[in-house]
Design a protein around this motif. Structure first.
Motif, short mmCIF file in Angstrom:
data_model
loop_
_atom_site.label_atom_id
_atom_site.label_comp_id
_atom_site.label_asym_id
_atom_site.label_seq_id
_atom_site.Cartn_x
_atom_site.Cartn_y
_atom_site.Cartn_z
N MET A 1 123.17 -22.25 -10.96
CA MET A 1 122.36 -21.47 -12.02
C MET A 1 122.67 -21.99 -13.27
O MET A 1 123.69 -21.63 -13.67
N LEU B 1 127.40 -18.04 -8.20
CA LEU B 1 126.33 -18.59 -9.21
C LEU B 1 126.09 -19.91 -9.42
O LEU B 1 125.39 -20.33 -10.10
N PRO C 1 111.65 -19.00 -14.38
CA PRO C 1 113.13 -18.88 -14.72
C PRO C 1 113.73 -18.84 -16.11
O PRO C 1 114.63 -19.10 -16.48
N SER D 1 117.56 -15.33 -8.84
CA SER D 1 117.78 -17.14 -8.72
C SER D 1 116.22 -17.61 -8.10
O SER D 1 116.18 -18.79 -8.44
N THR E 1 121.08 -19.68 -4.39
CA THR E 1 121.93 -19.85 -5.63
C THR E 1 121.18 -20.73 -6.57
O THR E 1 122.03 -21.23 -7.26
N GLY E 2 119.86 -20.96 -6.56
CA GLY E 2 119.31 -21.78 -7.67
C GLY E 2 118.78 -22.97 -7.08
O GLY E 2 118.95 -23.46 -5.97
#
Length: 850
Positions: free
Chosen positions: A289, A286, A262, A257, A17-18
């Motif tokens: 992010m 999310l 990015p 992700s 998720t990041g």
């Protein structure tokens, strides 16, 4: 050519998720404190609350109603939703910054901020603020039932409404264009679903997430936008939405992700009234992010029209009120940055994913390519080359727990990763339909005007590496390329390709095999409900309405091979196929039968032994694809006795069986011995409405209490449509000529779709024909007929088969029918599933016969 980017090592275990460094325990304590506040404080939360523990997430939501299983008639409530996730899904690499959740009214927030500014406690290090509106400010909107289905770009490579005798590749290329040509915006009355779905009655969620990243930045001096859509026009198809959310978290999210670059903005548009369970689940996935904006909007944006993201209209629907997740300043900053810069816009469906080097590769390639054009007016498409398609079914393993992989076709530009690259002075004229790009646009290496309207394939790090992945499942809108059975031809190479693909998932896509298995199990456990909702979402705004799509979905509902009926009836549909009927062009009755709202019937075709070879080959091809319980016998006439009689089975020996299983016929024959039997008669040039079988079964079931055990009678249509390939004046119009048949002298039982209904102990006299029947009067009903009062039959008048002159009431009557042709053709399309292009082909063929 730029150097090949290095791939970023994926995070092992759960769904990424990041990237972030903050403490997971701190987030959990903040969430726990928030929940205590929301329960004990003066403001009660109406949106879904989330409890995060080390073991699982527990989603608490209001009780909702969802579609029930196929065998049930009434809706039933589903208990409070509980979704458990394994420890592996609590990532060791949590969101970037602490999360502050607030249920405090705005005025209290301002007071608190003022206090913090004057004190020594609060800093502005918090990266994310999650806020909810007090219930006093929430409009209590009943969730409406105008559900639809999320439209993939161009209906997932188009709607499969093209003729069955075209090959699969042709269907991929042409079906989207057919949809536009034949029907611009068809609507559906809602009767073409297999189960009923009730309103959810869910209270809209008020959860929003504001991130702190607010400024565009890019080392390549490029503005890169990624577009995705989730559940637009279908806010309350909960089961379908949960399945799609599962696929989003497995196949889409980790690939984005974990991009090696990015520096892009991911805009996800979803329905403004999205069910709170789905909305909150999407936003939670999310968390962490920063380069994402989730927008409550049913608008569709892409780089191929209106100058793409450079146009102010591209973000007109992004407002403080519509942004569910992200930072409005970041969106505005990205658009402001388009002035004087290269803009890249990429499409990605919410159940597809991209190779981890996708953003880095496309940005680097766009930069080096456009450096060759000092006039800064270049524009071209990026298309993905090698990509994987994940299928729910595996042809070599009926008990698979993870599905299978195959290579996707590259003769067209597929939707995942389709990109539009433009320089600031460009005046682009992109081909809008993705499947037409390679047909109408030259490859950039072959163009005499390089990078002024061409397409370029995105290179992969290694030849075997996929640059995209597509999930081909029953959640799909267009169902194109989706396998709906384990059956099908496959060779050793197909199995070897599958074996080679699984090890590529984590290094190339950051997708774990464990999560794929988890998604497969979810689909398996919820297949009936999500397919029912996918069916319900067809034919709504911005979505396809192809019968081919519906047939694929409905085939997942019904177990073929034996008798089954929810009303405990036996229904047999008899269809005669004469010698003179050119099956390759004139199979009028086929689509209406396969488009029925229920497949709980046996379809028997009686094929003339003298039929030509081309027609026989066409017949076999269509039979192999049919989702119905169908058998075909080679015989010059249908049995004259009731299907219940032993003599009927004797007249249909196995040696005459062209297609199907004799055991299927025997199953229906045995079931008919002690049940009510319905026998519908059709010729191959006749049609019934899409709801005909379901309607007559429902009506018969409702009236069973009125009949004696030995009653038998005919049910026939009152009116029916007639179609012929030329007007009464001999002019062949493009789509033929339709009219409502009015034949006072015609016996009711001679009309299309006449059905003989016999109770279990009924005895039909020897030598009886349906022409001997009279109108039914007082009970009992023995050998009489009743009329439905509806126009649910149609007949094509074909030269040499059925060619009865149409009678009109004077010249004025003919003019009225002529003026009504658009409505009558629409009736054939909407209610009988007879496509307009089929009518055109019939006109051409019949003119040749003449």
């Amino acid at each position: 050519m730029p150097s090949t980017p290095r791939r970023k090592a994926p995070i092992s275990g759960g769904r990424p998720t990041g990237a972030g460094k903050t403490s997971g325990s701190l987030v959990r304590w903040l969430l726990l404190g928030f929940l205590v506040l929301s329960v004990s404080g003066p403001f009660v939360m109406h949106s879904k609350s989330v409890i995060i523990t080390d073991d699982h997430f527990i989603n608490e939501a209001p009780r909702v109603s969802t579609p029930v299983a196929r065998t049930l008639e009434q809706s039933s409530e589903v208990p409070t939703e509980t979704i458990k996730r394994p420890n592996s899904e609590i990532l060791a690499d949590p969101p970037v910054a602490d999360t502050v959740l607030s249920a405090t009214p705005p005025e209290m927030v301002e007071q608190s901020d003022a206090h913090n500014d004057s004190g020594d406690s609060a800093s502005d290090e918090a990266a994310t603020v999650v806020s909810t509106t007090p219930p006093q400010e929430v409009e209590q909107n009943d969730a409406d039932n105008n559900s639809g289905d999320s439209a993939r770009d161009d209906n997932d490579e188009g709607q499969q409404a093209v003729a069955d005798d075209k090959d699969e590749e042709s269907m991929d290329d042409e079906s989207g264009a057919k949809d536009d040509e034949e029907d611009s915006n068809p609507t559906e009355n809602g009767t073409d679903t297999l189960v009923s779905a009730s309103k959810t009655g869910a209270v809209p969620s008020n959860l929003t997430v504001t991130t702190t990243l607010d400024t565009w930045q890019n080392d390549n001096d490029i503005v890169h936008i990624l577009y995705s859509r989730f559940m637009q026009h279908q806010p309350n198809l909960l089961e379908l939405g949960k399945a799609r959310l599962e696929l989003f978290k497995t196949f889409c999210l980790p690939t984005i992700s974990h991009q090696t670059n990015p520096q892009f903005l991911w805009i996800i548009r979803t329905d403004p009234e999205l069910n709170p369970i789905l909305k909150d689940g999407l936003l939670e996935s999310l968390q962490g992010m920063e380069n994402v904006a989730v927008i409550g909007s049913n608008e569709v944006r892409k780089g191929s029209v209106d100058n793409g993201f450079r146009n102010k209209k591209a973000i007109a629907d992004i407002t403080p009120e519509s942004i569910f997740y992200g930072n409005l300043d970041l969106v505005l900053s990205f658009q402001e940055a388009t002035a004087g810069r290269i803009v890249l816009e990429t499409n990605l469906d919410a159940d597809d994913g991209l190779g981890l080097t996708f953003m880095e590769t496309t940005q680097s390639l766009a930069k080096t390519t456009f450096e060759k054009i000092p006039s800064k007016d270049g524009w071209f498409n990026f298309c993905v080359g090698r990509h994987l398609e994940w299928q729910y079914f595996a042809p070599w393993d009926k008990n698979t727990d993870k599905g299978s992989f195959e290579l996707g076709r590259t003769h067209i530009c597929v939707t995942p990763g389709l990109s539009w690259a433009t320089q600031p002075n460009a005046v682009p004229h992109f081909t809008v339909m993705h499947h037409m790009i390679k047909k109408t646009t030259p490859a950039c290496m072959e163009s005499n005007k390089p990078y002024l309207g061409c397409w370029m394939e995105i290179p992969a790090p290694r030849p075997q590496d996929p640059m995209a992945i597509r999930a081909r499942t029953p959640t799909s809108t267009g169902m194109n390329g989706v396998k709906v059975t384990h059956e099908g031809g496959w060779g050793p190479r197909a199995k070897a390709l599958d074996d080679e693909s699984w090890p590529l998932l984590e290094p190339d896509l950051a997708i774990s095999e464990a999560l794929v298995k988890s998604s497969h199990k979810y689909l398996k456990d919820h297949l009936s409900l999500l397919v029912a909702e996918n069916l319900k979402g067809q034919c709504t705004e911005d979505h396809s309405c192809g019968e081919g799509i519906k047939k694929k979905l409905k085939s997942l509902f019904f177990e073929k091979g034996s008798w089954i009926n929810k009303h405990d009836l036996v229904h047999v549909l008899h269809m005669e196929v004469p010698e003179k009927l050119n099956l390759s062009k004139l199979f009028v009755g086929w689509e209406p039968v396969e488009s029925q709202t229920t497949y709980e019937f046996l379809w028997i075709l009686y094929v003339d032994p003298h039929i030509d070879r081309d027609s026989m080959n066409s017949l076999m091809k269509r039979l192999r694809k049919s989702p119905t319980n169908v058998v075909a016998f080679q015989t010059d006439q249908a049995p004259t006795t009731s299907f219940r009689d032993a003599e009927t089975l004797t007249s249909l020996p196995t040696r005459r069986l062209l297609f199907g299983e004799m055991s299927l016929v025997q199953s229906y024959h045995e079931a008919s011995q002690n049940r009510t039997l319905l026998e519908t008669s059709l010729r191959a040039n006749e049609a019934i409405t899409k709801t005909f079988v379901g309607d007559i079964q429902n009506k018969t079931f409702d009236q069973l209490g009125q009949f004696g055990s030995s009653d038998w009678y005919y049910q026939c249509v009152s009116l029916y449509l007639e179609w012929r390939h030329e007007t009464p004046r001999g002019v062949p119009p493009a789509h033929g000529f339709a009219s409502i048949a009015k034949r006072p002298s015609e016996h009711c039982t001679d009309r299309p779709g006449t059905t003989l209904i016999t109770m279990p102990e009924a005895k039909i006299p020897d030598g009886w024909t349906k022409e001997d029947s009279k109108p039914c009067g007082n009970e009992p009903r023995t050998g009489c007929y009743t009329q439905s009062g509806e126009r649910n039959g149609a007949r094509a008048l074909l030269p040499g088969i059925v060619d009865v002159p149409i009678a009109y009431q004077g010249q004025g009557g003919l003019e009225r029918v002529t003026q009504d042709q658009p409505n009558l053709r629409e009736d054939l399309h909407e209610n009988f599933a007879v496509e307009r292009y089929s009518l055109r082909e019939m006109v051409k063929t019949l003119n040749g016969i003449d």
